[in-house]
Design a protein around this motif. Structure first.
Motif, PDB file in Angstrom:
ATOM      1  N   MET A 255       0.695  -1.084  -0.014  1.00  0.00           N
ATOM      2  CA  MET A 255      -0.026  -0.153  -0.055  1.00  0.00           C
ATOM      3  C   MET A 255       1.066   1.188  -0.057  1.00  0.00           C
ATOM      4  O   MET A 255       0.856   2.019   0.909  1.00  0.00           O
ATOM      5  CB  MET A 255      -1.027   0.034   1.134  1.00  0.00           C
TER       6      MET A 255
ATOM      7  N   VAL B 288      -8.054   1.989  -3.790  1.00  0.00           N
ATOM      8  CA  VAL B 288      -7.420   0.729  -3.945  1.00  0.00           C
ATOM      9  C   VAL B 288      -8.517  -0.372  -3.764  1.00  0.00           C
ATOM     10  O   VAL B 288      -8.559  -1.250  -4.649  1.00  0.00           O
ATOM     11  CB  VAL B 288      -6.366   0.355  -2.958  1.00  0.00           C
TER      12      VAL B 288
ATOM     13  N   LEU C 242      -5.265   0.992 -13.192  1.00  0.00           N
ATOM     14  CA  LEU C 242      -6.297   1.727 -13.110  1.00  0.00           C
ATOM     15  C   LEU C 242      -7.127   2.155 -14.076  1.00  0.00           C
ATOM     16  O   LEU C 242      -8.564   2.079 -14.268  1.00  0.00           O
ATOM     17  CB  LEU C 242      -6.016   3.234 -12.243  1.00  0.00           C
TER      18      LEU C 242
ATOM     19  N   LEU D  79      -0.002  13.249   0.231  1.00  0.00           N
ATOM     20  CA  LEU D  79      -1.501  13.342   1.246  1.00  0.00           C
ATOM     21  C   LEU D  79      -0.900  13.282   2.530  1.00  0.00           C
ATOM     22  O   LEU D  79      -2.001  13.381   3.330  1.00  0.00           O
ATOM     23  CB  LEU D  79      -1.944  11.870   0.614  1.00  0.00           C
TER      24      LEU D  79
ATOM     25  N   ALA E 161     -10.662  -0.588  -6.381  1.00  0.00           N
ATOM     26  CA  ALA E 161     -10.098  -1.391  -7.642  1.00  0.00           C
ATOM     27  C   ALA E 161      -9.970  -2.721  -7.527  1.00  0.00           C
ATOM     28  O   ALA E 161     -10.247  -3.607  -8.509  1.00  0.00           O
ATOM     29  CB  ALA E 161      -8.656  -0.695  -8.071  1.00  0.00           C
TER      30      ALA E 161
ATOM     31  N   THR F 202       0.676   3.725  -1.829  1.00  0.00           N
ATOM     32  CA  THR F 202       0.009   5.071  -1.981  1.00  0.00           C
ATOM     33  C   THR F 202      -0.345   5.882  -0.667  1.00  0.00           C
ATOM     34  O   THR F 202      -0.490   6.928  -0.678  1.00  0.00           O
ATOM     35  CB  THR F 202      -1.455   4.797  -2.636  1.00  0.00           C
ATOM     36  N   ALA F 203      -0.614   4.903   0.391  1.00  0.00           N
ATOM     37  CA  ALA F 203      -0.737   5.536   1.800  1.00  0.00           C
ATOM     38  C   ALA F 203       0.343   6.493   2.257  1.00  0.00           C
ATOM     39  O   ALA F 203      -0.064   7.174   3.187  1.00  0.00           O
ATOM     40  CB  ALA F 203      -1.115   4.503   2.769  1.00  0.00           C
TER      41      ALA F 203
ATOM     42  N   THR G  39     -13.103  -4.486  -8.069  1.00  0.00           N
ATOM     43  CA  THR G  39     -13.580  -4.528  -9.347  1.00  0.00           C
ATOM     44  C   THR G  39     -12.753  -5.677 -10.070  1.00  0.00           C
ATOM     45  O   THR G  39     -13.192  -6.446 -11.027  1.00  0.00           O
ATOM     46  CB  THR G  39     -13.056  -3.208 -10.267  1.00  0.00           C
ATOM     47  N   LEU G  40     -11.555  -5.727  -9.752  1.00  0.00           N
ATOM     48  CA  LEU G  40     -10.609  -6.992 -10.304  1.00  0.00           C
ATOM     49  C   LEU G  40     -11.428  -8.283  -9.901  1.00  0.00           C
ATOM     50  O   LEU G  40     -11.328  -8.870 -10.911  1.00  0.00           O
ATOM     51  CB  LEU G  40      -9.239  -6.736  -9.678  1.00  0.00           C
TER      52      LEU G  40
ATOM     53  N   PHE H 251      -9.430  -1.293 -15.348  1.00  0.00           N
ATOM     54  CA  PHE H 251     -10.482  -1.887 -14.380  1.00  0.00           C
ATOM     55  C   PHE H 251     -11.254  -0.944 -13.620  1.00  0.00           C
ATOM     56  O   PHE H 251     -12.325  -1.088 -12.844  1.00  0.00           O
ATOM     57  CB  PHE H 251      -9.696  -2.721 -13.410  1.00  0.00           C
ATOM     58  N   LEU H 252     -10.757   0.379 -13.549  1.00  0.00           N
ATOM     59  CA  LEU H 252     -11.464   1.472 -12.906  1.00  0.00           C
ATOM     60  C   LEU H 252     -12.230   2.399 -13.947  1.00  0.00           C
ATOM     61  O   LEU H 252     -13.400   2.419 -13.995  1.00  0.00           O
ATOM     62  CB  LEU H 252     -10.788   2.390 -11.895  1.00  0.00           C
TER      63      LEU H 252
ATOM     64  N   PRO I 172      -7.150   7.376  -0.984  1.00  0.00           N
ATOM     65  CA  PRO I 172      -6.405   6.347  -1.530  1.00  0.00           C
ATOM     66  C   PRO I 172      -6.685   5.137  -1.185  1.00  0.00           C
ATOM     67  O   PRO I 172      -6.875   4.226  -2.183  1.00  0.00           O
ATOM     68  CB  PRO I 172      -4.925   6.636  -1.237  1.00  0.00           C
ATOM     69  N   LEU I 173      -6.895   4.798   0.032  1.00  0.00           N
ATOM     70  CA  LEU I 173      -7.324   3.359   0.523  1.00  0.00           C
ATOM     71  C   LEU I 173      -8.638   2.890  -0.207  1.00  0.00           C
ATOM     72  O   LEU I 173      -8.663   1.731  -0.653  1.00  0.00           O
ATOM     73  CB  LEU I 173      -7.648   3.305   2.011  1.00  0.00           C
ATOM     74  N   LEU I 174      -9.499   3.842  -0.186  1.00  0.00           N
ATOM     75  CA  LEU I 174     -10.886   3.684  -0.620  1.00  0.00           C
ATOM     76  C   LEU I 174     -10.533   3.162  -2.149  1.00  0.00           C
ATOM     77  O   LEU I 174     -11.191   2.050  -2.669  1.00  0.00           O
ATOM     78  CB  LEU I 174     -11.547   4.919  -0.599  1.00  0.00           C
TER      79      LEU I 174
END
Lengths: 311, 457
Positions: A1, B15, A44, A9, B18, A3-4, B21-22, A47-48, B11-13
């Motif tokens: 993770m 992830v 991303l 941020l 995603a 990104t955290a 969805t995967l 899939f998003l 960001p956690l949300l």
């Protein structure tokens, strides 16, 4: 993770927190530094963004799940149908009622109250209350739905208690379905707000509160003039997140009432499910989903505006 | 907790989203020529294993007879309406389409129109057993193009189940056989007066009950309203759906009477999504329901090994045919549906799939299946077999109803029409709408559900 831990941020959100990044730096970013990001971006997009774009496309077709050899592009027809459909308007209204009662009023204030009370509580009490509230949050939606169905149904726990107290009983899921499911959502979702506010309250420096206390500010004044302004940003973030969560609640209502009786608890996600999967009209259902997205973004815009106003 | 969770949340949300969805997209796999994938509807009641046991047995026989081939089951554990949805999503793509699927005749025409299924005529032509199937059942899986898309594995009929104990207390005969709708209502009124504490009459109603409300409830009434010679829902000649009929209003009025006079279950119970399970699991076995308008398959839940065995049911419950409105010919009404085995258009191993169907439909295996699931035979050789007829009380009664049964007009618009019927029923059940209002709302809904393919009759 990873990104955290993105440094951007982790910045404190103080009023002057705008990062001074834009210092003139016309240098080109080396390709090698962008490369590691590529897989994430591709994933991303795939899939998003992919499914969302596909949904947006389907909303303009008359695609059906079954019963149709070929679908065709119908423009805005699905949207005009929706606004002429009483069941849709009923669902929009119920969604707003559900969101306001269960998220804005219920989860939000109860979460704040619990967090504030727990600041002063002894450790065992804190652990116990926190444990109970978080259990409700951790339970899968469907399990929570069944628990509350058992609580509210005619032979359920609530009526047993009322009966014992010699109070009149009724079938809550039948007479007040939207309130019953709203209560269920408060029960299930309060933990989230409580955690957010606990963290925010912990951030308030003790000295300020103490100083106010010395100056003779009572509990309510301290809350109004110190606590709330200082956690303003958390309130905004929390409101936004729980609103978005609540707008999309499906399993809980589905298990408890299936949107009934007579559509009296049919919020937009349930209406969407019925149109898309029970009546097979995927195109129409998706259009409704897009409209739900619009409702969500409207709420978000309002919150973002509120966040921007300075104290 | 010094960490500010708010900053990490977006960001956690993202992830989490995603990831969700995967996982939702995964699961597809290419087809293996030696593995036959079979999808079927698994009971949501964990204690009911009738289908699982039967298929496991067929799998054993099939793998023994076809060395090197393997059968892999892809069960879908869901209530009816969710089963269809899941299945249709699987049928859309060759990656997820199984080789053989269990299709309700309710939706088979929709799926045929969508091009999800493969015509079976070339296989059927070379299969001598096909001649044993009765004609109405063969027609149930026929598309509008005249081709056959499924092999039926039985049918069902519907009638009135009644509790002999409650009838005795109410002074009603043990060999009760109502001649008109009024006879049914009068019996219910008598029970209400003389046997307090029980539900006199159950008629499924409203959207929560889904197709059960339409078929066991409304259509059992509606098809008894006209002279029995034409379909009251769909006009085959003009290929249009029928609006504004008196029969429709009469059927609604019956439902209204049941709930207005409190002859039926408490409205809030009747509109509980889990009510059907309670009727079979609690109300009937515990002697709390006088008359139940329901399907031939009920004993399936009470068989040995089903979890809630109730072998005494045949002594405690009586059976009566549902009468026509005024007792007009042919005097009784039944609706039939049933399920078929079909091969998806995108199946990887269609030939192997049909071999599996043939194994399931040997006379011996078919008989085993009918008996195990309380099904009504659609093969003449099995229907005539004393071992089948004597296997269970009630089978003869329900098999005889096949003569006066009706099949639904299961065309693509039917699921929408069915929902519209449930809404109309729900309106009169809760008292939110009068019969006139509910019928009018149905007519409007019908107009949009069928793209205006409506005729006034």
């Amino acid at each position: 993770m990873s990104t955290a831990t993105d440094p951007g941020l982790e910045k404190r959100p103080g009023p002057a927190a705008a990062p001074p990044r834009r210092a003139a730096r016309p240098r080109r970013v080396p390709l090698l530094r962008v490369l590691p990001l590529t897989p994430a971006v591709v994933l991303l997009l795939l899939f998003l963004a992919g499914p969302i774009a596909y949904c947006a496309y389907i909303a303009f077709t008359d695609l059906q799940l079954t019963g149709q050899a070929e679908d065709s592009f119908v423009g805005f027809e699905n949207f005009t149908t929706a606004f002429g459909d009483d069941a849709f308007l009923n669902a929009v209204w119920l969604t707003l009622v559900f969101t306001v009662i269960s998220a804005l009023v219920g989860q939000n204030t109860l979460g704040l109250a619990l967090a504030a009370l727990m600041q002063r509580a002894s450790k065992p009490v804190r652990t116990l209350v926190g444990g109970i509230v978080i259990t409700a949050w951790v339970l899968p939606e469907v399990v929570a739905g069944f628990l509350l169905y058992a609580f509210f149904r005619r032979e359920g726990t609530l009526n047993a208690v009322l009966d014992w107290l010699h109070l009149p009983t009724q079938n809550w899921l039948f007479t007040l379905p939207i309130l019953a499911v709203s209560f269920a959502n408060v029960w299930r979702g309060t933990a989230f707000s409580m955690l957010v506010y606990s963290a925010a309250l912990n951030e308030i420096p003790k000295e300020i509160t103490e100083a106010a206390e010395v100056d003779g500010a009572g509990g309510w004044r301290r809350l109004w003039h110190i606590t709330l302004p200082m956690i303003r940003r958390s309130i905004g973030t929390n409101l936004m997140l729980i609103t978005l969560q609540t707008l999309s609640v499906f399993g809980l209502i589905w298990v408890m009432t299936r949107g009934g009786p007579g559509g009296r608890s049919q919020t937009l996600p349930l209406f969407m499910y019925e149109e898309a999967f029970q009546k097979s009209m995927i195109g129409y259902g998706t259009a409704v989903a897009l409209l739900l997205l619009v409702v969500g973004s409207l709420f978000s815009v309002v919150y973002l505006r509120l966040l921007r106003t300075e104290v | 907790m010094p960490v500010r969770p708010t900053a990490a949340l977006p960001p956690l949300l993202a992830v989490a989203l995603a990831a969700a969805t995967l996982t939702a997209c995964g699961g597809g796999s290419g087809s293996d020529p030696d593995t036959l994938k079979v999808s079927f509807k698994q009971s949501t009641d964990n204690s009911v294993k009738v289908m699982d046991t039967y298929l496991a047995d067929i799998k054993k026989q099939f793998e023994k007879a076809n060395p090197g081939k393997k059968v892999e089951f892809v069960p879908i554990k869901a209530p009816d309406s969710e089963y269809y949805t899941k299945l249709q999503q699987m049928l859309r793509s060759p990656k997820t389409a199984p080789d053989l699927v269990y299709e309700d005749t309710f939706l088979i025409n929709s799926d045929i129109t969508s091009g999800y299924l493969k015509p079976l005529d070339p296989y059927l032509a070379k299969w001598p057993d096909w001649d044993q199937f009765i004609d109405t059942a063969k027609a149930a899986a026929k598309g509008e193009d005249g081709k056959t898309y499924g092999v039926p594995d039985g049918t069902d009929t519907r009638g009135l189940w009644f509790d002999k104990g409650i009838f005795a207390k109410a002074g009603l005969p043990a060999d009760w056989q109502p001649k008109t709708w009024d006879d049914v209502l009068d019996a219910a009124r008598t029970i209400k007066k003389k046997v307090p504490g029980v539900t006199p009459l159950n008629v499924y109603t409203g959207k929560p009950a889904g197709e059960a409300a339409t078929m066991q409830g409304f259509e059992m009434l509606l098809y008894g309203t006209n002279d029995g010679s034409s379909d009251p829902l769909y006009d085959k000649g003009s290929k249009k759906w029928i609006a504004g009929s008196q029969g429709f209003k009469d059927a609604l009025a019956f439902v209204e009477t049941v709930y207005k006079e409190k002859l039926g279950p408490d409205v809030s119970d009747a509109l509980d999504p889990n009510f059907g399970t309670r009727v079979r699991g609690e109300l009937l076995p515990e002697g709390k329901l006088g008359i139940d308008l329901d399907g031939s398959w009920l004993p399936q839940d009470w068989l040995e090994g089903s979890g809630h065995e109730w072998p005494e049911w045949s002594r405690k419950l009586g059976l009566a045919a549902m009468p026509t409105q005024h007792g007009q010919a042919p005097g009784k009404v039944s609706m039939s549906g049933g399920w078929t085995w079909a091969i998806p258009a995108k199946a990887g191993n269609p030939d192997l799939a049909f071999e599996f169907v043939k194994t399931m439909q040997t006379k011996a295996n078919a008989k085993k299946w009918y008996i195990a699931n309380s099904g009504i035979a659609v093969r003449e050789d099995v229907a005539a077999d004393p071992a089948y007829v004597d296997a269970q009380p009630g089978i003869k009664f329900f098999t005889d109803l096949v003569a006066s049964t009706h099949y639904r007009p299961a065309y693509p618009a039917y699921p929408k029409v069915s929902t519209a019927i449930q809404e109309a029923m729900e309106g009169v059940t809760t008292g939110d709408a009068s019969v006139e209002e509910a019928a009018k709302a149905y007519d409007e809904e019908l107009e949009s559900a069928t793209d205006g393919q409506v005729i006034e009759k």
